[in-house]
Design a protein around this motif. Structure first.
Motif, PDB file in Angstrom:
ATOM      1  N   ALA A 261      35.506  36.598  16.777  1.00 47.91           N
ATOM      2  CA  ALA A 261      34.206  36.663  16.888  1.00 47.91           C
ATOM      3  C   ALA A 261      33.739  36.309  18.337  1.00 47.91           C
ATOM      4  CB  ALA A 261      33.536  35.895  15.858  1.00 47.91           C
ATOM      5  N   ALA A 262      34.540  35.683  18.681  1.00 48.83           N
ATOM      6  CA  ALA A 262      34.076  35.347  20.214  1.00 48.83           C
ATOM      7  C   ALA A 262      35.324  35.154  21.286  1.00 48.83           C
ATOM      8  CB  ALA A 262      33.376  33.865  20.458  1.00 48.83           C
ATOM      9  N   ALA A 263      35.208  35.761  22.438  1.00 52.07           N
ATOM     10  CA  ALA A 263      36.427  35.621  23.315  1.00 52.07           C
ATOM     11  C   ALA A 263      35.917  35.316  24.815  1.00 52.07           C
ATOM     12  CB  ALA A 263      36.764  37.245  23.487  1.00 52.07           C
ATOM     13  N   LEU A 264      36.665  34.587  25.497  1.00 51.18           N
ATOM     14  CA  LEU A 264      36.524  34.077  26.907  1.00 51.18           C
ATOM     15  C   LEU A 264      37.392  34.725  27.824  1.00 51.18           C
ATOM     16  CD1 LEU A 264      36.121  30.422  26.836  1.00 51.18           C
ATOM     17  CD2 LEU A 264      34.667  31.874  27.670  1.00 51.18           C
ATOM     18  N   THR A 265      37.021  35.661  28.845  1.00 51.41           N
ATOM     19  CA  THR A 265      37.804  35.843  29.987  1.00 51.41           C
ATOM     20  C   THR A 265      37.383  35.560  31.399  1.00 51.41           C
ATOM     21  OG1 THR A 265      36.793  37.783  30.282  1.00 51.41           O
ATOM     22  CG2 THR A 265      38.355  37.965  28.536  1.00 51.41           C
ATOM     23  N   PRO A 266      38.370  35.298  32.197  1.00 53.14           N
ATOM     24  CA  PRO A 266      37.993  34.756  33.659  1.00 53.14           C
ATOM     25  C   PRO A 266      37.075  36.000  34.130  1.00 53.14           C
ATOM     26  CG  PRO A 266      40.201  35.220  33.583  1.00 53.14           C
ATOM     27  CD  PRO A 266      39.884  35.713  32.320  1.00 53.14           C
ATOM     28  N   ILE A 267      36.213  35.335  34.885  1.00 53.63           N
ATOM     29  CA  ILE A 267      35.138  35.937  35.756  1.00 53.63           C
ATOM     30  C   ILE A 267      36.077  36.788  37.028  1.00 53.63           C
ATOM     31  CG2 ILE A 267      33.249  35.989  37.463  1.00 53.63           C
ATOM     32  CD1 ILE A 267      31.987  33.883  35.951  1.00 53.63           C
ATOM     33  N   ASP A 268      36.959  36.098  37.394  1.00 51.92           N
ATOM     34  CA  ASP A 268      37.700  36.646  38.447  1.00 51.92           C
ATOM     35  C   ASP A 268      39.208  36.064  38.300  1.00 51.92           C
ATOM     36  OD1 ASP A 268      39.294  37.363  40.657  1.00 51.92           O
ATOM     37  OD2 ASP A 268      38.073  36.474  42.134  1.00 51.92           O
ATOM     38  N   PRO A 269      40.114  37.017  37.593  1.00 54.72           N
ATOM     39  CA  PRO A 269      41.386  36.581  37.083  1.00 54.72           C
ATOM     40  C   PRO A 269      42.469  36.018  38.274  1.00 54.72           C
ATOM     41  CG  PRO A 269      40.882  38.905  36.375  1.00 54.72           C
ATOM     42  CD  PRO A 269      39.760  38.513  37.161  1.00 54.72           C
ATOM     43  N   ALA A 270      41.935  36.328  39.474  1.00 56.03           N
ATOM     44  CA  ALA A 270      42.706  35.789  40.642  1.00 56.03           C
ATOM     45  C   ALA A 270      42.178  34.327  41.122  1.00 56.03           C
ATOM     46  CB  ALA A 270      42.541  36.886  42.037  1.00 56.03           C
ATOM     47  N   HIS A 271      41.315  33.970  40.601  1.00 61.61           N
ATOM     48  CA  HIS A 271      40.420  32.689  40.955  1.00 61.61           C
ATOM     49  C   HIS A 271      39.691  32.255  39.561  1.00 61.61           C
ATOM     50  CE1 HIS A 271      40.651  34.816  44.739  1.00 61.61           C
ATOM     51  NE2 HIS A 271      41.054  33.554  45.323  1.00 61.61           N
ATOM     52  N   THR A 272      40.467  31.453  38.715  1.00 67.18           N
ATOM     53  CA  THR A 272      39.895  31.277  37.271  1.00 67.18           C
ATOM     54  C   THR A 272      38.890  30.199  37.367  1.00 67.18           C
ATOM     55  OG1 THR A 272      42.138  30.113  37.009  1.00 67.18           O
ATOM     56  CG2 THR A 272      41.957  32.081  36.132  1.00 67.18           C
ATOM     57  N   SER A 273      39.006  29.454  38.670  1.00 69.67           N
ATOM     58  CA  SER A 273      38.236  28.106  38.663  1.00 69.67           C
ATOM     59  C   SER A 273      36.769  28.500  38.845  1.00 69.67           C
ATOM     60  CB  SER A 273      38.643  27.330  39.934  1.00 69.67           C
ATOM     61  OG  SER A 273      38.439  28.146  41.109  1.00 69.67           O
ATOM     62  N   ARG A 274      36.422  29.897  39.265  1.00 67.43           N
ATOM     63  CA  ARG A 274      34.939  30.431  39.500  1.00 67.43           C
ATOM     64  C   ARG A 274      34.414  30.110  38.292  1.00 67.43           C
ATOM     65  NH1 ARG A 274      34.215  36.072  41.722  1.00 67.43           N
ATOM     66  NH2 ARG A 274      32.175  35.343  41.328  1.00 67.43           N
ATOM     67  N   GLY A 275      35.094  30.476  36.807  1.00 70.48           N
ATOM     68  CA  GLY A 275      34.290  30.476  35.696  1.00 70.48           C
ATOM     69  C   GLY A 275      35.091  31.345  34.691  1.00 70.48           C
ATOM     70  N   ALA A 276      34.163  31.633  33.617  1.00 72.11           N
ATOM     71  CA  ALA A 276      34.526  32.744  32.661  1.00 72.11           C
ATOM     72  C   ALA A 276      33.343  33.614  32.065  1.00 72.11           C
ATOM     73  CB  ALA A 276      35.229  31.913  31.253  1.00 72.11           C
ATOM     74  N   ILE A 277      33.596  34.708  31.323  1.00 73.23           N
ATOM     75  CA  ILE A 277      32.763  35.318  30.623  1.00 73.23           C
ATOM     76  C   ILE A 277      32.808  35.138  29.052  1.00 73.23           C
ATOM     77  CG2 ILE A 277      31.876  37.674  30.187  1.00 73.23           C
ATOM     78  CD1 ILE A 277      33.028  38.577  33.106  1.00 73.23           C
ATOM     79  N   LEU A 278      31.855  34.786  28.592  1.00 74.21           N
ATOM     80  CA  LEU A 278      32.030  34.785  27.080  1.00 74.21           C
ATOM     81  C   LEU A 278      31.264  35.790  26.397  1.00 74.21           C
ATOM     82  CD1 LEU A 278      32.260  32.943  24.535  1.00 74.21           C
ATOM     83  CD2 LEU A 278      30.291  31.807  25.001  1.00 74.21           C
ATOM     84  N   THR A 279      32.080  36.401  25.333  1.00 75.70           N
ATOM     85  CA  THR A 279      31.379  37.419  24.760  1.00 75.70           C
ATOM     86  C   THR A 279      31.466  37.376  23.541  1.00 75.70           C
ATOM     87  OG1 THR A 279      31.382  40.057  24.637  1.00 75.70           O
ATOM     88  CG2 THR A 279      33.464  38.919  24.946  1.00 75.70           C
TER      89      THR A 279
END
Length: 342
Positions: free
Chosen positions: A228-246
């Motif tokens: 029902a919910a998924a998280l992926t990195p904003i930038d896979p090469a720099h995961t510390s930048r954050g994530a996208i929650l959908t």
């Protein structure tokens, strides 16, 4: 002094009387049970069928049935530990259901978002998708998602290496999920096989019921909860930048399909070799201390079994308690068993 009872742990007086009788006498056959209940525990309900008493006491974890049909008592420490563990699980489940039904987390999150309004790290909410910036905010979102996960947890680790710090943070979340019997599947990069600390934690999860596979192919970073919910990195090469929650059903479904394809090409976690895993965090003597802590009723008994002085035994107990992050010995024994250390 009045005798303490087990009613607060969910054991009625009749069943406790039978358990105390078993502790005094060692064990009884079904045919003897009614007679002994009448003679030794006069307040018990002797109209209860012996088979029912057997069933109730074994279900409560107060007794076991031997191959020859005797009802034998479980040691008091293990019996009480099991009762406490069961009650804590029930309380946790009831409280979490009440929290979910009451919407308290959503209410608190709304207050938090007000404080972030206009800030650099305020989530960018657009329909069913949010941009979460900064690792602290991402961890807060993961905490929230895992709190509400009830059926399935799917995760990947493209690096395959888990630091002690990340394991410490993940252990609380993972244990919370597994206690609810949530179906957990985790994909790890093959580099995990070369890192003893990571492998130790993976085997700990495996012992608790998680399903883990090792991938020799590149992995995409994913966290999916209840489909029902998924998280992926904003930038896979720099995961510390954050994530996208959908929470968009179509996007989540596509990410689940991606996970399933990666899962199908991965390999099961290899069996542990003798001496592997536990010894990476606790040495053999510490394992013996933990086992004695779980089984021995008193420090003197544990020290005698290990052939050391009581003062030395207590020093080692304090050491393993610190290693486990336990506040008392009962908790230390429980945590060690949960982690597969004993």
């Amino acid at each position: 002094m009045s005798q303490a009872n087990l009613r607060f742990l969910g054991v009625d007086c009749d069943d406790e009387d039978v358990y105390r009788l078993l502790l005094r006498r060692g064990g009884f056959a079904k045919a003897e049970l009614v007679r002994h209940l009448s003679q030794e525990a006069p307040q018990a309900d002797t109209s209860k069928e012996p088979r029912d008493v057997h069933r109730r006491l074994t279900a409560l974890g107060l007794a076991t049935e031997t191959p020859d049909g005797l009802l034998a008592p479980v040691s008091p420490a293990k019996a009480v530990e099991g009762l406490v563990e069961s009650k804590v699980a029930r309380l946790r489940r009831d409280l979490e259901e009440e929290v979910a039904a009451g919407g308290i987390v959503d209410s608190l999150l709304a207050e938090h978002e007000k404080s972030l309004d206009g800030g650099a790290h305020a989530p960018d909410v657009s329909g069913t998708t949010q941009h979460i910036e900064g690792m602290a905010s991402v961890r807060a979102v993961i905490d929230e998602l895992t709190f509400f996960t009830r059926t399935e947890s799917l995760t990947t680790s493209p690096t395959g290496i888990l630091s002690p710090e990340s394991i410490s943070h993940a252990r609380l979340l993972d244990s919370r999920i597994l206690r609810r019997n949530v179906h957990m599947r985790t994909l790890m990069a093959s580099s995990a096989l070369e890192d003893p600390t990571t492998m130790n934690y993976l085997r700990e999860l495996d012992a608790q019921g998680a399903h883990i596979r090792i991938s020799y192919e590149p992995l995409e970073r994913l966290i999916i909860c209840d489909r029902a919910a998924a998280l992926t990195p904003i930038d896979p090469a720099h995961t510390s930048r954050g994530a996208i929650l959908t929470r968009d059903p179509g996007l989540v479904s596509a990410l689940v399909s991606l996970f399933e394809r990666m899962w199908q090409t991965a390999h099961d976690l290899p069996a542990a070799t003798e001496g592997e895993a536990v010894e990476t965090l606790v040495n053999p003597f510490q394992q013996r201390i933990l086992r004695s802590l779980y089984a021995a009723e008193k420090d003197e008994i544990g020290a005698r079994e290990l052939g050391i002085a009581v003062r030395t035994y207590r020093k080692h107990v304090a050491s393993v308690m610190q290693l486990l992050g336990a506040s008392n010995r009962f908790q230390a024994a429980l945590l060690a068993r949960e982690r597969g250390w004993i």
